[in-house]
Design a protein around this motif. Structure first.
Motif, PDB file in Angstrom:
ATOM      1  N   ARG A  77      36.502  -9.791  37.516  1.00 44.75           N
ATOM      2  CA  ARG A  77      35.214  -9.908  37.044  1.00 44.75           C
ATOM      3  C   ARG A  77      34.859  -8.775  35.955  1.00 44.75           C
ATOM      4  O   ARG A  77      34.469  -9.207  34.831  1.00 44.75           O
ATOM      5  N   MET A  78      35.372  -7.618  36.333  1.00 47.96           N
ATOM      6  CA  MET A  78      35.260  -6.504  35.493  1.00 47.96           C
ATOM      7  C   MET A  78      36.062  -6.701  34.178  1.00 47.96           C
ATOM      8  O   MET A  78      35.731  -6.188  33.089  1.00 47.96           O
ATOM      9  N   CYS A  79      37.181  -7.222  34.221  1.00 40.04           N
ATOM     10  CA  CYS A  79      38.203  -7.355  33.518  1.00 40.04           C
ATOM     11  C   CYS A  79      37.473  -8.581  32.184  1.00 40.04           C
ATOM     12  O   CYS A  79      38.178  -8.529  31.297  1.00 40.04           O
ATOM     13  N   ALA A  80      36.651  -9.383  32.867  1.00 41.00           N
ATOM     14  CA  ALA A  80      36.178 -10.402  32.195  1.00 41.00           C
ATOM     15  C   ALA A  80      34.759 -10.349  31.489  1.00 41.00           C
ATOM     16  O   ALA A  80      34.149 -10.816  30.699  1.00 41.00           O
ATOM     17  N   TYR A  81      34.318  -8.981  31.489  1.00 41.30           N
ATOM     18  CA  TYR A  81      32.848  -8.719  31.141  1.00 41.30           C
ATOM     19  C   TYR A  81      32.876  -8.778  29.740  1.00 41.30           C
ATOM     20  O   TYR A  81      33.638  -8.145  28.870  1.00 41.30           O
ATOM     21  N   GLU A  82      31.764  -9.549  29.187  1.00 45.00           N
ATOM     22  CA  GLU A  82      31.486  -9.670  28.066  1.00 45.00           C
ATOM     23  C   GLU A  82      32.776 -10.167  27.161  1.00 45.00           C
ATOM     24  O   GLU A  82      32.844  -9.764  25.961  1.00 45.00           O
ATOM     25  N   LEU A  83      33.488 -10.919  27.878  1.00 43.89           N
ATOM     26  CA  LEU A  83      34.733 -11.287  27.059  1.00 43.89           C
ATOM     27  C   LEU A  83      34.486 -12.096  25.736  1.00 43.89           C
ATOM     28  O   LEU A  83      35.151 -12.158  24.631  1.00 43.89           O
ATOM     29  N   ARG A  84      33.260 -12.873  25.726  1.00 43.33           N
ATOM     30  CA  ARG A  84      32.984 -13.673  24.581  1.00 43.33           C
ATOM     31  C   ARG A  84      32.624 -12.746  23.421  1.00 43.33           C
ATOM     32  O   ARG A  84      33.086 -13.172  22.451  1.00 43.33           O
ATOM     33  N   GLN A  85      31.994 -11.429  23.755  1.00 40.85           N
ATOM     34  CA  GLN A  85      31.801 -10.534  22.675  1.00 40.85           C
ATOM     35  C   GLN A  85      33.144  -9.973  22.216  1.00 40.85           C
ATOM     36  O   GLN A  85      32.958  -9.871  20.797  1.00 40.85           O
ATOM     37  N   ALA A  86      34.149  -9.995  22.899  1.00 41.23           N
ATOM     38  CA  ALA A  86      35.537  -9.332  22.397  1.00 41.23           C
ATOM     39  C   ALA A  86      35.928 -10.374  21.461  1.00 41.23           C
ATOM     40  O   ALA A  86      36.853  -9.944  20.520  1.00 41.23           O
ATOM     41  N   TYR A  87      35.722 -11.748  21.543  1.00 43.26           N
ATOM     42  CA  TYR A  87      36.480 -12.750  20.611  1.00 43.26           C
ATOM     43  C   TYR A  87      35.363 -13.275  19.565  1.00 43.26           C
ATOM     44  O   TYR A  87      35.606 -14.123  18.812  1.00 43.26           O
ATOM     45  N   GLN A  88      34.214 -12.443  19.290  1.00 39.85           N
ATOM     46  CA  GLN A  88      33.157 -12.706  18.447  1.00 39.85           C
ATOM     47  C   GLN A  88      33.827 -13.015  17.047  1.00 39.85           C
ATOM     48  O   GLN A  88      33.239 -13.773  16.024  1.00 39.85           O
ATOM     49  N   HIS A  89      34.478 -11.882  16.751  1.00 36.70           N
ATOM     50  CA  HIS A  89      34.959 -12.025  15.309  1.00 36.70           C
ATOM     51  C   HIS A  89      35.765 -13.198  14.902  1.00 36.70           C
ATOM     52  O   HIS A  89      36.348 -13.620  13.921  1.00 36.70           O
ATOM     53  N   LEU A  90      36.288 -14.035  16.091  1.00 36.46           N
ATOM     54  CA  LEU A  90      37.033 -15.309  15.905  1.00 36.46           C
ATOM     55  C   LEU A  90      36.058 -16.755  15.811  1.00 36.46           C
ATOM     56  O   LEU A  90      36.617 -17.752  16.135  1.00 36.46           O
ATOM     57  N   ASP A  91      34.672 -16.482  16.184  1.00 40.44           N
ATOM     58  CA  ASP A  91      33.694 -17.511  16.346  1.00 40.44           C
ATOM     59  C   ASP A  91      33.944 -18.702  15.349  1.00 40.44           C
ATOM     60  O   ASP A  91      34.046 -19.760  15.659  1.00 40.44           O
ATOM     61  N   HIS A  92      34.122 -18.123  14.232  1.00 36.15           N
ATOM     62  CA  HIS A  92      34.237 -19.115  13.058  1.00 36.15           C
ATOM     63  C   HIS A  92      35.731 -19.941  13.020  1.00 36.15           C
ATOM     64  O   HIS A  92      35.636 -20.992  12.399  1.00 36.15           O
ATOM     65  N   LEU A  93      36.530 -19.355  13.790  1.00 39.01           N
ATOM     66  CA  LEU A  93      37.777 -20.294  13.886  1.00 39.01           C
ATOM     67  C   LEU A  93      37.786 -20.932  15.235  1.00 39.01           C
ATOM     68  O   LEU A  93      38.653 -22.082  15.337  1.00 39.01           O
ATOM     69  N   LEU A  94      37.244 -20.577  16.306  1.00 35.13           N
ATOM     70  CA  LEU A  94      37.148 -21.131  17.712  1.00 35.13           C
ATOM     71  C   LEU A  94      36.937 -22.816  17.392  1.00 35.13           C
ATOM     72  O   LEU A  94      37.264 -23.381  18.309  1.00 35.13           O
ATOM     73  N   TRP A  95      35.820 -22.918  16.783  1.00 34.76           N
ATOM     74  CA  TRP A  95      35.245 -24.401  16.561  1.00 34.76           C
ATOM     75  C   TRP A  95      36.508 -25.397  16.130  1.00 34.76           C
ATOM     76  O   TRP A  95      36.580 -26.441  16.519  1.00 34.76           O
ATOM     77  N   ALA A  96      37.560 -24.846  15.496  1.00 35.35           N
ATOM     78  CA  ALA A  96      38.521 -25.688  14.820  1.00 35.35           C
ATOM     79  C   ALA A  96      39.892 -25.741  15.915  1.00 35.35           C
ATOM     80  O   ALA A  96      40.759 -26.290  15.521  1.00 35.35           O
ATOM     81  N   LEU A  97      39.865 -24.757  16.865  1.00 36.67           N
ATOM     82  CA  LEU A  97      40.966 -24.634  17.609  1.00 36.67           C
ATOM     83  C   LEU A  97      40.792 -25.131  19.015  1.00 36.67           C
ATOM     84  O   LEU A  97      39.537 -25.256  19.529  1.00 36.67           O
ATOM     85  N   THR A  98      41.743 -25.337  19.810  1.00 35.58           N
ATOM     86  CA  THR A  98      41.727 -25.859  21.214  1.00 35.58           C
ATOM     87  C   THR A  98      41.933 -24.679  22.006  1.00 35.58           C
ATOM     88  O   THR A  98      42.609 -23.806  21.637  1.00 35.58           O
ATOM     89  N   PRO A  99      41.715 -24.553  23.425  1.00 34.46           N
ATOM     90  CA  PRO A  99      42.320 -23.480  24.183  1.00 34.46           C
ATOM     91  C   PRO A  99      43.868 -23.434  24.245  1.00 34.46           C
ATOM     92  O   PRO A  99      44.417 -22.411  24.178  1.00 34.46           O
ATOM     93  N   ALA A 100      44.477 -24.742  24.169  1.00 38.14           N
ATOM     94  CA  ALA A 100      45.918 -24.804  24.155  1.00 38.14           C
ATOM     95  C   ALA A 100      46.206 -24.025  22.990  1.00 38.14           C
ATOM     96  O   ALA A 100      47.477 -23.015  22.850  1.00 38.14           O
ATOM     97  N   GLN A 101      45.852 -24.070  21.587  1.00 36.26           N
ATOM     98  CA  GLN A 101      46.310 -23.452  20.633  1.00 36.26           C
ATOM     99  C   GLN A 101      46.291 -22.044  20.756  1.00 36.26           C
ATOM    100  O   GLN A 101      46.849 -21.226  19.976  1.00 36.26           O
TER     101      GLN A 101
END
Length: 191
Positions: A77-101
Motif C-alpha cells: 500500500r505504501m508503494c502505491a501511495y499517490e500512484l495516480r499523481q506519479a502518472y499525472q504527466h501522462l493523463d492526456h495519453l491514458l485516455w487513448a491507451l489500454t492497460p495492456a498497452q
C-alpha cells in the motif's frame, strides 16, 4: 562493469508517503541512511525524479521504508501511495491507451528507469501479461514488491479494479529472475 543505477522516479510513491505521513526531516534522514544524496531530492516535495542513483542505495531506501510498514501488505500500500499523481504527466495519453498497452510499454522502456534491468513478456492475452524481470545487479525484496504494487494498481488509472499479481519467482529469494503473472479486468468484464 558499470554501477547499476535507477531513476528516483521509481521511488515516487515512497517519497510521497514518507513526506506526507511522517515528515520531510524523516525523509531526509532515511535518504541519508540509505546513502542517497540529499541534493537529488531538491526542495521538500520537489524531488528530481529524473535523477539517477546507485541501485544499492535505492534498494536500501526501499528496505528502510519497508521496515517502517510492518508487513508486506502494508508495504505494498505504501508503494502505491499517490500512484495516480506519479502518472499525472501522462493523463492526456491514458485516455487513448489500454492497460495492456501501458504494461507492454513499461516492459519495453525499462531502460528509462534502470541501467541493468529488463523485462521479457512470456505470454500476453486479453487481461493477462506474464513477465520475467532480469537484473544484472542486486535486487531486494522491497524493489520486487515495489514493481508488483505498480503492476497491481496500474488499471486503477482507468478507474478499473486493481490487477492481481501472482509472483512465481523472485531474484531476492535466489531465483534467476522475478516472474509475475498480471491479470486485470476490462470495463466490459467487470459489468
Amino acid at each position: 562493469m558499470l554501477m547499476s543505477r535507477l531513476r528516483l522516479a521509481v521511488l515516487f510513491p515512497l517519497l510521497r508517503w514518507v513526506s506526507d505521513k511522517e515528515s520531510d526531516e524523516t525523509l531526509a534522514q532515511l535518504a541519508a541512511d540509505a546513502g542517497l544524496e540529499a541534493t537529488a531530492f531538491g526542495d521538500p516535495g520537489g524531488w528530481d525524479l529524473q535523477a539517477w542513483a546507485p541501485a544499492d542505495a535505492v534498494g536500501r531506501f526501499v528496505e528502510l521504508c519497508r521496515s517502517r510498514a510492518g508487513d508486506e501488505e502494508a508495504f505494498r500500500r505504501m508503494c502505491a501511495y499517490e500512484l495516480r499523481q506519479a502518472y499525472q504527466h501522462l493523463d492526456h495519453l491514458l485516455w487513448a491507451l489500454t492497460p495492456a498497452q501501458v504494461y507492454q510499454r513499461a516492459a519495453a522502456t525499462i531502460g528509462e528507469l534502470s541501467t541493468d534491468g529488463r523485462y521479457e513478456i512470456v505470454a500476453r492475452e486479453p487481461g493477462l501479461q506474464h513477465w520475467r524481470y532480469y537484473c544484472e545487479g542486486e535486487s531486494s525484496r522491497g524493489l520486487c514488491l515495489l514493481r508488483q504494487a505498480n503492476a497491481e494498481l496500474l488499471p486503477t488509472l482507468w478507474d478499473l479494479q486493481p490487477a492481481t499479481v501472482e509472483e512465481r519467482a523472485c531474484l531476492a529469494q535466489g531465483d534467476p529472475w522475478c516472474e509475475y503473472v498480471i491479470r486485470w479486468k476490462s470495463r466490459e468484464e467487470r459489468q
